[in-house]
Design a protein around this motif. Structure first.
Motif, PDB file in Angstrom:
ATOM      1  N   ASP A  62       1.034  -1.084  -0.132  1.00  0.00           N
ATOM      2  CA  ASP A  62       0.452   0.448   0.558  1.00  0.00           C
ATOM      3  C   ASP A  62       0.819   1.158  -0.117  1.00  0.00           C
ATOM      4  OD1 ASP A  62      -1.871  -1.574   0.006  1.00  0.00           O
ATOM      5  OD2 ASP A  62      -2.331  -1.171   2.283  1.00  0.00           O
ATOM      6  N   LEU A  63       2.362   0.863   0.081  1.00  0.00           N
ATOM      7  CA  LEU A  63       2.624   2.487   0.257  1.00  0.00           C
ATOM      8  C   LEU A  63       3.252   3.028  -1.049  1.00  0.00           C
ATOM      9  CD1 LEU A  63       5.786   1.124   2.410  1.00  0.00           C
ATOM     10  CD2 LEU A  63       3.734   2.863   2.945  1.00  0.00           C
ATOM     11  N   PRO A  64       3.288   3.871  -0.934  1.00  0.00           N
ATOM     12  CA  PRO A  64       3.880   4.660  -2.668  1.00  0.00           C
ATOM     13  C   PRO A  64       4.850   4.459  -3.013  1.00  0.00           C
ATOM     14  CG  PRO A  64       3.413   6.737  -1.163  1.00  0.00           C
ATOM     15  CD  PRO A  64       3.247   5.228  -0.575  1.00  0.00           C
ATOM     16  N   PHE A  65       5.351   4.578  -4.118  1.00  0.00           N
ATOM     17  CA  PHE A  65       6.880   4.538  -4.756  1.00  0.00           C
ATOM     18  C   PHE A  65       7.307   2.853  -4.777  1.00  0.00           C
ATOM     19  CE2 PHE A  65       7.123   8.720  -2.799  1.00  0.00           C
ATOM     20  CZ  PHE A  65       6.289   9.557  -4.167  1.00  0.00           C
ATOM     21  N   LYS A  66       6.143   2.368  -4.496  1.00  0.00           N
ATOM     22  CA  LYS A  66       6.269   0.444  -4.760  1.00  0.00           C
ATOM     23  C   LYS A  66       6.329   0.079  -5.795  1.00  0.00           C
ATOM     24  CE  LYS A  66       8.388  -0.385  -0.083  1.00  0.00           C
ATOM     25  NZ  LYS A  66       9.693  -0.815  -0.372  1.00  0.00           N
ATOM     26  N   ASP A  67       5.712   0.277  -6.432  1.00  0.00           N
ATOM     27  CA  ASP A  67       5.411  -0.347  -7.927  1.00  0.00           C
ATOM     28  C   ASP A  67       6.208   0.040  -9.022  1.00  0.00           C
ATOM     29  OD1 ASP A  67       4.306   2.430  -8.226  1.00  0.00           O
ATOM     30  OD2 ASP A  67       2.293   2.378  -9.414  1.00  0.00           O
ATOM     31  N   HIS A  68       6.322  -1.341  -9.763  1.00  0.00           N
ATOM     32  CA  HIS A  68       7.515  -1.657 -10.882  1.00  0.00           C
ATOM     33  C   HIS A  68       6.948  -0.006 -12.435  1.00  0.00           C
ATOM     34  CE1 HIS A  68       9.944  -2.820  -7.791  1.00  0.00           C
ATOM     35  NE2 HIS A  68       8.825  -4.262  -7.390  1.00  0.00           N
ATOM     36  N   HIS A  69       6.127  -0.055 -12.201  1.00  0.00           N
ATOM     37  CA  HIS A  69       6.049   0.752 -13.660  1.00  0.00           C
ATOM     38  C   HIS A  69       6.965   1.722 -14.466  1.00  0.00           C
ATOM     39  CE1 HIS A  69       3.824   3.583 -10.901  1.00  0.00           C
ATOM     40  NE2 HIS A  69       4.210   4.196 -12.561  1.00  0.00           N
ATOM     41  N   HIS A  70       7.237   2.498 -13.340  1.00  0.00           N
ATOM     42  CA  HIS A  70       8.297   3.536 -13.514  1.00  0.00           C
ATOM     43  C   HIS A  70       9.406   2.924 -14.136  1.00  0.00           C
ATOM     44  CE1 HIS A  70       9.523   2.794  -9.471  1.00  0.00           C
ATOM     45  NE2 HIS A  70      10.452   2.973  -9.900  1.00  0.00           N
ATOM     46  N   ILE A  71       9.962   1.614 -13.842  1.00  0.00           N
ATOM     47  CA  ILE A  71      10.903   1.236 -14.967  1.00  0.00           C
ATOM     48  C   ILE A  71      10.580   1.156 -16.699  1.00  0.00           C
ATOM     49  CG2 ILE A  71      12.428  -1.021 -15.000  1.00  0.00           C
ATOM     50  CD1 ILE A  71      11.754  -1.239 -11.753  1.00  0.00           C
ATOM     51  N   LEU A  72       9.223   0.716 -16.556  1.00  0.00           N
ATOM     52  CA  LEU A  72       8.939   0.445 -17.872  1.00  0.00           C
ATOM     53  C   LEU A  72       8.986   1.533 -18.971  1.00  0.00           C
ATOM     54  CD1 LEU A  72       5.313  -1.360 -17.419  1.00  0.00           C
ATOM     55  CD2 LEU A  72       7.453  -2.321 -17.719  1.00  0.00           C
ATOM     56  N   CYS A  73       9.324   1.251 -20.440  1.00  0.00           N
ATOM     57  CA  CYS A  73      10.073   2.492 -21.343  1.00  0.00           C
ATOM     58  C   CYS A  73       7.899   2.436 -22.355  1.00  0.00           C
ATOM     59  CB  CYS A  73      11.151   2.132 -22.038  1.00  0.00           C
ATOM     60  SG  CYS A  73      11.373   3.173 -23.157  1.00  0.00           S
ATOM     61  N   HIS A  74       7.904   3.374 -22.434  1.00  0.00           N
ATOM     62  CA  HIS A  74       7.297   3.565 -23.227  1.00  0.00           C
ATOM     63  C   HIS A  74       7.132   3.967 -24.691  1.00  0.00           C
ATOM     64  CE1 HIS A  74       4.130   2.527 -19.824  1.00  0.00           C
ATOM     65  NE2 HIS A  74       4.892   3.511 -18.932  1.00  0.00           N
ATOM     66  N   LEU A  75       6.692   3.928 -25.570  1.00  0.00           N
ATOM     67  CA  LEU A  75       7.072   4.408 -26.790  1.00  0.00           C
ATOM     68  C   LEU A  75       5.533   4.657 -27.236  1.00  0.00           C
ATOM     69  CD1 LEU A  75       9.186   2.216 -28.383  1.00  0.00           C
ATOM     70  CD2 LEU A  75      10.330   3.881 -26.912  1.00  0.00           C
ATOM     71  N   SER A  76       5.500   5.488 -27.303  1.00  0.00           N
ATOM     72  CA  SER A  76       4.089   6.668 -28.160  1.00  0.00           C
ATOM     73  C   SER A  76       4.505   6.374 -30.198  1.00  0.00           C
ATOM     74  CB  SER A  76       4.174   7.521 -27.362  1.00  0.00           C
ATOM     75  OG  SER A  76       4.964   8.517 -28.377  1.00  0.00           O
ATOM     76  N   SER A  77       3.779   6.000 -31.034  1.00  0.00           N
ATOM     77  CA  SER A  77       3.702   5.817 -31.845  1.00  0.00           C
ATOM     78  C   SER A  77       2.416   6.402 -32.761  1.00  0.00           C
ATOM     79  CB  SER A  77       4.139   4.335 -32.965  1.00  0.00           C
ATOM     80  OG  SER A  77       3.662   3.314 -32.365  1.00  0.00           O
ATOM     81  N   SER A  78       2.424   6.838 -34.102  1.00  0.00           N
ATOM     82  CA  SER A  78       1.089   7.384 -34.472  1.00  0.00           C
ATOM     83  C   SER A  78       1.385   7.001 -36.063  1.00  0.00           C
ATOM     84  CB  SER A  78       1.821   9.312 -34.500  1.00  0.00           C
ATOM     85  OG  SER A  78       2.764   8.872 -35.048  1.00  0.00           O
ATOM     86  N   PHE A  79       0.290   6.622 -36.219  1.00  0.00           N
ATOM     87  CA  PHE A  79      -0.560   5.965 -37.364  1.00  0.00           C
ATOM     88  C   PHE A  79      -1.213   7.252 -38.192  1.00  0.00           C
ATOM     89  CE2 PHE A  79       0.826   2.260 -34.742  1.00  0.00           C
ATOM     90  CZ  PHE A  79       1.627   2.614 -35.178  1.00  0.00           C
ATOM     91  N   ILE A  80      -0.920   7.166 -39.527  1.00  0.00           N
ATOM     92  CA  ILE A  80      -2.073   8.486 -40.145  1.00  0.00           C
ATOM     93  C   ILE A  80      -2.290   7.287 -41.034  1.00  0.00           C
ATOM     94  CG2 ILE A  80      -2.143  10.340 -41.237  1.00  0.00           C
ATOM     95  CD1 ILE A  80      -0.229  11.967 -39.840  1.00  0.00           C
TER      96      ILE A  80
END
Length: 130
Positions: free
Chosen positions: A70-88
């Motif tokens: 329940d503590l903050p900053f304990k999840d590990h989603h901040h380790i992931l790298c998010h890539l955004s791509s656009s499709f036209i």
């Protein structure tokens, strides 16, 4: 005005680099309650509590309670790298390439030096003194 905008954008980038999301902010109350629990049960100061849960002692202290999820900053989603791509989506475009076959032409190149030793070199000299 321009300096103010630059300072605000720099501060925004700094805050975003900490990777704090709204879910972590909402869990901050659980952090304070768990710190209070540690103070009452173990007599830990706040900095000892932070060291046990986020510092060097984190590995040895992980298994002692069930409230650590329940503590903050304990999840590990901040380790992931998010890539955004656009499709036209556009209508299908076809390209027609006209290929012209290359035929090699023989190169006839003859160079003759335009200097002759039979000419008098004194004619083409600049004037000596006027």
């Amino acid at each position: 005005m321009g300096k103010l905008v630059v300072i605000l954008y720099s501060f925004l980038i700094l805050v975003q680099s900490f990777n704090i999301n709204i879910e972590d902010i909402s869990k901050f109350n659980a952090l304070l309650e768990h710190a209070k629990f540690h103070k009452e049960m173990y007599g830990d100061t706040f900095f000892e509590f932070l060291s046990e849960h986020y510092g060097n002692d984190m590995v040895s202290h992980e298994d002692k309670h069930s409230e650590h999820e329940d503590l903050p900053f304990k999840d590990h989603h901040h380790i992931l790298c998010h890539l955004s791509s656009s499709f036209i989506l556009t209508p299908q475009i076809t390209y027609i390439v006209n290929f012209q076959e290359f035929t090699e032409k023989p190169v006839i190149f003859l160079y003759k030096e335009s200097f002759s030793s039979f000419e008098k070199p004194s004619i083409f000299q600049p004037p000596k003194l006027a």
